[in-house]
Design an enzyme around this catalytic site. Structure first.
Site, PDB file in Angstrom:
ATOM      1  N   TYR A  15      48.730  44.553  34.111  1.00  0.00           N
ATOM      2  CA  TYR A  15      48.421  43.344  34.824  1.00  0.00           C
ATOM      3  C   TYR A  15      49.977  42.709  35.441  1.00  0.00           C
ATOM      4  O   TYR A  15      49.978  41.383  34.814  1.00  0.00           O
ATOM      5  CB  TYR A  15      47.852  42.373  33.813  1.00  0.00           C
ATOM      6  N   TYR A  61      34.109  40.004  30.188  1.00  0.00           N
ATOM      7  CA  TYR A  61      35.083  40.821  30.316  1.00  0.00           C
ATOM      8  C   TYR A  61      34.715  42.293  29.489  1.00  0.00           C
ATOM      9  O   TYR A  61      34.477  41.792  28.139  1.00  0.00           O
ATOM     10  CB  TYR A  61      36.456  40.343  29.997  1.00  0.00           C
ATOM     11  N   ASP A 121      29.132  43.880  22.988  1.00  0.00           N
ATOM     12  CA  ASP A 121      30.389  44.343  23.107  1.00  0.00           C
ATOM     13  C   ASP A 121      31.089  43.565  22.092  1.00  0.00           C
ATOM     14  O   ASP A 121      31.628  42.416  22.449  1.00  0.00           O
ATOM     15  CB  ASP A 121      30.790  44.264  24.427  1.00  0.00           C
ATOM     16  N   LYS A 124      39.515  47.767  19.819  1.00  0.00           N
ATOM     17  CA  LYS A 124      40.572  46.804  19.144  1.00  0.00           C
ATOM     18  C   LYS A 124      41.119  46.686  17.835  1.00  0.00           C
ATOM     19  O   LYS A 124      41.635  47.864  17.290  1.00  0.00           O
ATOM     20  CB  LYS A 124      40.460  45.471  19.774  1.00  0.00           C
TER      21      LYS A 124
HETATM   22  C1  LIG Z   1      39.504  44.590  25.567  1.00  0.00           C
HETATM   23  C2  LIG Z   1      38.235  44.715  25.504  1.00  0.00           C
HETATM   24  C3  LIG Z   1      37.533  45.772  26.026  1.00  0.00           C
HETATM   25  C4  LIG Z   1      38.363  47.190  26.744  1.00  0.00           C
HETATM   26  O1  LIG Z   1      38.989  47.573  25.709  1.00  0.00           O
HETATM   27  P1  LIG Z   1      40.257  48.649  26.037  1.00  0.00           P
HETATM   28  O2  LIG Z   1      40.692  49.052  24.704  1.00  0.00           O
HETATM   29  O3  LIG Z   1      41.443  47.610  26.531  1.00  0.00           O
HETATM   30  O4  LIG Z   1      39.844  49.388  26.895  1.00  0.00           O
HETATM   31  C5  LIG Z   1      36.325  45.803  26.266  1.00  0.00           C
HETATM   32  N1  LIG Z   1      35.385  44.535  25.948  1.00  0.00           N
HETATM   33  C6  LIG Z   1      35.979  43.511  25.191  1.00  0.00           C
HETATM   34  C7  LIG Z   1      35.043  42.635  24.933  1.00  0.00           C
HETATM   35  C8  LIG Z   1      37.367  43.379  25.292  1.00  0.00           C
HETATM   36  O5  LIG Z   1      38.163  42.477  24.581  1.00  0.00           O
END
Ligand SMILES: *Cc1c(COP(=O)(O)O)cnc(C)c1O
Length: 425
Positions: free
Chosen positions: A6, A141, A243, A272
């Site tokens: 980014y 996102y 998610d 994460k």
């Molecule tokens: C960071 C994130 C992703 C993507 O995860 P990466 O490990 O960076 O590919 C997907 N969904 C959400 C809600 C996120 O915060």
């Protein structure tokens, strides 16, 4: 030469260089040390260089670091999957209900891809045609790969690719934040119902970041909406996907944000904090109903996906130990304590430049009128010994849960002094 994420590489200054980490402290080569206010993109929940995680990693490395999960299995992957099933079960749910099956992958974006593949193929496997569009939320996102971009909102992250993204449907989140009244939430529920009523025959799934939308601007919405979404998705034969890559593992004050609404999605993605920042990994969990649709006599109905490093044994060992630490050291209490301090500190920050303040769990957000009001914030914070990185007009903190009260007040103090500085106080 290294290409940074980014980043307009033409503008990349000399970046701070980290040489060691300990707890919440990032040690820089130039002798400075910074308190990490954002857990290295929300992953490093136990801080850096954690003795128990280090030991788990070393012990597994001494056995084997990795083995392919194609045609082979191993203890850490089996045990980690079972633990993820256990901790995502809602209070009162019987073993057998809830999310029962775990598909590992190497990053959150890929975990989202897997979830979307599962949802689309689910309907195909049931013999139902043309049910392959995805419904998602504005300002969401879900990652940087193509399908993940498609279900995320239009933003700086996706703009270069808008010509090739085949978007589905998108809806607004309800107003009123976490504590919204039923009247405030109802219009968004009505929109959802109207859209499902008209288009459900083409919609495979509804994907949301439950309760908190993170990278898309840290918007927070009511659990009442998730409850209604669960009921409507069931009624209209649409799978519900949570998610929880950013919200999972205590960040919103519950182990998973789904618990605020006491609902179980059909598919959930975690990432994460899953591996505490030690290496990239994600897991896509599903119910029996989703999993069972993939059963058949040959590969036609099977999930034809398999990242090379899925179920990496080091990731499993660290992830398992992370769950043990969270449970044995009462992390949800730590998050509640962090929340109380963030709340108190941000309550004391006031300026006409701030259009909104939001807190939930170990998340604190100041939304400014525009991004220019945050120009120069990063070096200012670094001078004061704090690592924070605004996103657009949003200044937020998501500290490691091991942060002490003094360290936390140091982070919020920097936010307060910046506001005083730009307000000319
Ligand atoms: C960071 C994130 C992703 C993507 O995860 P990466 O490990 O960076 O590919 C997907 N969904 C959400 C809600 C996120 O915060």
């Amino acid at each position: 030469m290294l290409w940074y994420p980014y980043t307009q590489m033409k503008q990349v200054d000399r970046l701070p260089k980290m040489i060691a980490g300990n707890g919440v402290i990032m040690q820089l080569e130039d002798g400075r040390s910074l308190v990490d206010g954002i857990s290295s993109w929300w992953a490093v929940i136990h801080g850096y260089n954690h003795p128990r995680l280090n030991a788990a990693l070393a012990a597994q490395a001494a056995r084997f670091a990795h083995v392919m999960l194609g045609g082979m299995t191993h203890g850490p992957a089996l045990e980690w999957a079972a633990e993820l099933v256990r901790i995502t079960r809602l209070p009162g749910q019987e073993a057998g209900e809830g999310l029962h099956h775990v598909f590992f992958s190497d990053s959150g974006s890929i975990g989202v891809e897997v979830a979307l593949k599962m949802a689309i193929q689910y309907w195909k496997n049931l013999g139902i045609q043309n049910k392959h569009k995805i419904l998602s939320l504005r300002n969401g996102y879900h990652g940087d790969t193509f399908k993940a971009m498609e279900v995320g909102d239009d933003s700086d992250f996706t703009r270069a690719f808008s010509a090739v993204l085949h978007r589905g449907y998108m809806l607004d989140i309800p107003t009123g934040g976490f504590d919204a009244t039923p009247e405030q939430v109802q219009p968004a529920i009505d929109q959802l119902e109207a859209l499902l009523k008209e288009n459900h025959a083409h919609i495979a799934a509804f994907i949301v970041e439950p309760i908190v939308q993170c990278a898309g601007g840290f918007h927070i919405y009511s659990p009442l909406y998730l409850k209604a979404a669960r009921a409507l998705c069931t009624q209209y034969d649409v799978l519900l996907i949570f998610d929880e890559v950013a919200t999972g593992f205590g960040r919103t004050g519950k182990m998973f944000a789904a618990e605020h609404a006491a609902v179980t999605p059909d598919i959930m993605i975690v990432g994460k904090a899953l591996t505490a920042g030690y290496m990239g990994h994600a897991a896509t969990l599903s119910t029996d109903a989703v999993f069972n649709s993939f059963l058949g006599k040959d590969d036609e109905k099977a999930l034809m996906h398999g990242p090379t490093f899925m179920g990496n044994a080091l990731a499993c060992a660290v992830g398992l130990e992370s769950i043990r630490i969270i449970e044995s050291e009462n992390y949800l209490e730590k998050v509640a304590r962090i929340h109380a301090i963030i709340r108190e500190e941000l309550d004391a920050v006031n300026s006409p430049a701030i259009v909104s303040k939001r807190t939930l769990g170990a998340i604190g957000v100041l939304e400014f009128e525009n991004a220019e009001l945050l120009a120069g914030f990063k070096p200012f914070a670094m001078e004061e010994g704090v690592w924070l990185r605004p996103i657009g007009n949003i200044l937020y903190l998501m500290p490691p849960y091991v942060i002490s009260e003094g360290e936390l007040r140091k982070v919020t103090g920097v936010m307060r002094r910046w506001v005083e500085k730009i307000s000319g106080k």
